[in-house]
Design an enzyme around this catalytic site. Structure first.
Site, PDB file in Angstrom:
ATOM      1  N   GLY A  80      34.168  30.659  -8.334  1.00 22.75           N
ATOM      2  CA  GLY A  80      35.412  29.927  -8.587  1.00 22.75           C
ATOM      3  C   GLY A  80      36.610  30.543  -7.894  1.00 22.75           C
TER       4      GLY A  80
ATOM      5  N   GLU B 122      35.496  25.577 -13.953  1.00 21.72           N
ATOM      6  CA  GLU B 122      34.771  25.801 -15.213  1.00 21.72           C
ATOM      7  C   GLU B 122      33.890  27.012 -14.976  1.00 21.72           C
ATOM      8  OE1 GLU B 122      35.535  24.586 -18.238  1.00 21.72           O
ATOM      9  OE2 GLU B 122      35.507  22.647 -17.231  1.00 21.72           O
TER      10      GLU B 122
ATOM     11  N   CYS C  47      27.387  28.729 -20.319  1.00 18.05           N
ATOM     12  CA  CYS C  47      28.685  29.384 -20.162  1.00 18.05           C
ATOM     13  C   CYS C  47      29.287  29.632 -21.535  1.00 18.05           C
ATOM     14  CB  CYS C  47      29.607  28.575 -19.269  1.00 18.05           C
ATOM     15  SG  CYS C  47      29.911  26.934 -19.869  1.00 18.05           S
TER      16      CYS C  47
HETATM   17  C1  UN1 Z   1      27.930  25.008 -19.561  1.00 20.37           C
HETATM   18  O1  UN1 Z   1      27.232  25.929 -20.031  1.00 20.37           O
HETATM   19  O2  UN1 Z   1      28.241  24.992 -18.339  1.00 20.37           O
HETATM   20  O3  UN1 Z   1      29.185  23.608 -25.198  1.00 20.37           O
HETATM   21  C2  UN1 Z   1      28.364  23.842 -20.349  1.00 20.37           C
HETATM   22  C3  UN1 Z   1      28.082  23.682 -24.690  1.00 20.37           C
HETATM   23  C4  UN1 Z   1      27.629  22.518 -23.839  1.00 20.37           C
HETATM   24  C5  UN1 Z   1      28.112  22.610 -22.464  1.00 20.37           C
HETATM   25  C6  UN1 Z   1      27.999  23.927 -21.804  1.00 20.37           C
HETATM   26  N1  UN1 Z   1      28.093  21.304 -24.446  1.00 20.37           N
HETATM   27  O4  UN1 Z   1      27.352  24.633 -24.824  1.00 20.37           O
END
Ligand code: UN1
Length: 498
Positions: free
Chosen positions: A236, A253, A287
């Protein structure tokens, strides 16, 4: 289900599974599942040109009609939910429930986007001048570049794509090189939704397969006014800088380093369940994965004990088998990074429980691991980094202020949670002086966000917002218009000129 069977069930030509040199393998057993063709720079250029043309046409289609296309796409996702889930399992290694959950997330965002297509509201503002009106209109932006990661190989694209399309944009999607088949499947169903749909131009949605150079080419191209990128902070940092250099917009993100605070008043049953799902779900590769726990010192021994018991009973194995909760890591590199994190934690005095490879006899080319718990005495430097694996650092704290300060001390700011039954503790956590993350939950873990809220985080997580709430505005350009319906030309600020 094999990749060929999955492609067949989706009506996709499975010749495309063997027509290139790029090897795709399944993290389940390391076996090769496809060899696909990557796009050359010339092919990318042709796709960019088509995307520009498609945008010129699509932006003239009324937004509710654009929503109708997403309705059709959502219906296809519903129909093929199990098959698409199986493809996510095969290519990304998610357990069946999570693979299907990811498809459900796409279906949900389709529903949201269809409603949104009738709600792209601007404001009208009181003008300071007589017989003038002032208003704000949201217009389509242009081709939107989506760069996505392996861990949500379909849903993250859908969050971006469905909103971008109802907002009147065209799409260019560069998926992770590890999960091109998921992208090909989504693209195929999108094309099917477009078939016979009046006004949907060729090239409205396209996939570009390639590595870093493809991402760089998209980031540098002025014809792509918005890049929405999901991945590591390192990625990023580069994409964001390149896009900013040409005054493009970006939605970033990036990495998370999410913590759960467990206070002395917490319902420990809930806390343990949330921590285990958050830390070992998706084999620690979200993430939003829970990477740190801060527990009030007096309940720390009980919580550690219960976490260890829960970890000892985790069913690890083939993600297709019913009952499995922890599937494989994506590849050897992910395993090496996990090993490294555990090694550093030991050197720094952390007490490591679990970790290490399992099932290596049965799957010599895949990487199944025992999720690891680390009891930290003092500072553990590695707890400041996002290791994309099931590694959970646990620390005891004395005061809530201290716990919040430690939680906020990392570079990333995606998701956070507190487990408490004390309203004062909950509100302190949610206050301006509390969690500094984009997501802050009470008695709900760090992962598994619903699509209705804006999703994203602060600081090194990149600041972008996707999915629900008013995130759609990121995919449009704002225009402020002043309209004079008087016979005079009064100037703003009361200025008299001439
Ligand atoms: C991600 O890990 O890139 O909140 C997204 C969550 C999922 C999305 C994660 N709805 O764990």
């Amino acid at each position: 289900m094999s990749a060929a069977r999955i492609f067949e069930a989706l009506g996709l030509d499975h010749g495309r599974l063997t027509d290139g040199d790029w090897v795709v393998s399944s993290p389940i057993d390391g076996a090769e599942i496809a060899r696909v063709a990557l796009d050359s720079p010339e092919a990318l250029e042709a796709k960019l040109a088509r995307s520009v043309e498609a945008f010129a046409q699509w932006r003239t289609v009324p937004a509710p009609r654009r929503g109708e296309l997403i309705r059709r796409f959502g219906a296809l996702l519903r129909k093929h939910k199990a098959t698409l889930g199986a493809l996510i399992t095969l290519e990304a290694g998610k357990i069946t429930a999570e693979g299907e959950g990811e498809v459900q997330e796409m279906i949900d965002i389709c529903d949201f986007a269809v409603g949104l297509s009738r709600q792209l509201y601007g404001r009208t503002i009181a003008s300071e001048r007589p017989e003038h009106s002032l208003r704000e209109t949201w217009h389509p932006l242009g081709p939107v570049g989506v760069i996505s990661a392996f861990n949500f190989p379909m849903a993250v694209w859908a969050w971006n794509a469905t909103l971008a399309v109802v907002c009147g944009n065209s799409l260019l999607w560069k998926p992770s090189e590890k999960t091109p088949l998921c992208a090909m499947a989504c693209q195929h169903l999108f094309a099917q939704a477009m078939a016979g749909f009046d006004g949907a131009p060729d090239g409205l949605s396209q996939v570009v397969l390639g590595g870093r150079e493809t991402g760089v080419a998209l980031a540098d191209d002025v014809r792509v006014p918005l890049i929405s990128a999901t991945g590591s902070c390192a990625m990023g940092r580069q994409v964001g800088a390149r896009v900013a250099q040409r005054f493009g917009k970006s939605i970033l993100e990036l990495g998370g380093n999410n913590a759960i605070i467990v206070t002395a008043s917490a319902d420990l049953d809930l806390a343990v369940r949330a921590i285990v799902f958050g830390a070992v779900g998706t084999a620690g590769q979200r993430c939003t994965t829970t990477r740190r726990v801060f527990v009030q010192r007096e309940v720390a021994p009980v919580l550690f004990e219960r976490l260890q018991q829960a970890y000892a009973a985790l069913p690890i194995g083939d993600p297709r088998e019913a009952g499995t909760l922890v599937g494989p890591l994506i590849d050897a590199r992910a395993f090496a990074q996990m090993e490294h994190a555990l090694q550093v934690a030991r050197e720094q005095g952390g007490k490591v429980v679990g970790g290490g490879r399992v099932l290596a006899d049965r799957y010599p080319d895949a990487y199944y691991v025992l999720p690891a718990l680390i009891e930290g005495g003092g500072a553990l430097d590695n707890s400041f980094e996002e290791t994309f694996a099931p590694v959970l650092y646990c620390f005891a704290y004395d005061t809530l202020d201290e716990a919040i300060a430690c939680q906020n001390a990392v570079p990333q700011g995606l998701s956070s949670a507190i487990f408490t039954t004390d309203v004062r503790e909950a509100e302190r956590f949610l206050a301006a002086t509390g969690s500094d993350c984009g997501i802050a939950n009470v008695n709900v873990g760090t992962s598994g966000a619903e699509i209705g809220g804006a999703f994203g985080g602060e600081k090194a997580t990149g600041g972008g917002r996707e999915s629900g709430s008013d995130a759609w505005r990121g995919y449009m350009r704002r225009q402020t218009a002043t309209i004079n319906y008087s016979d005079d030309l009064p100037l703003a600020q009361g200025i008299r000129f001439g």
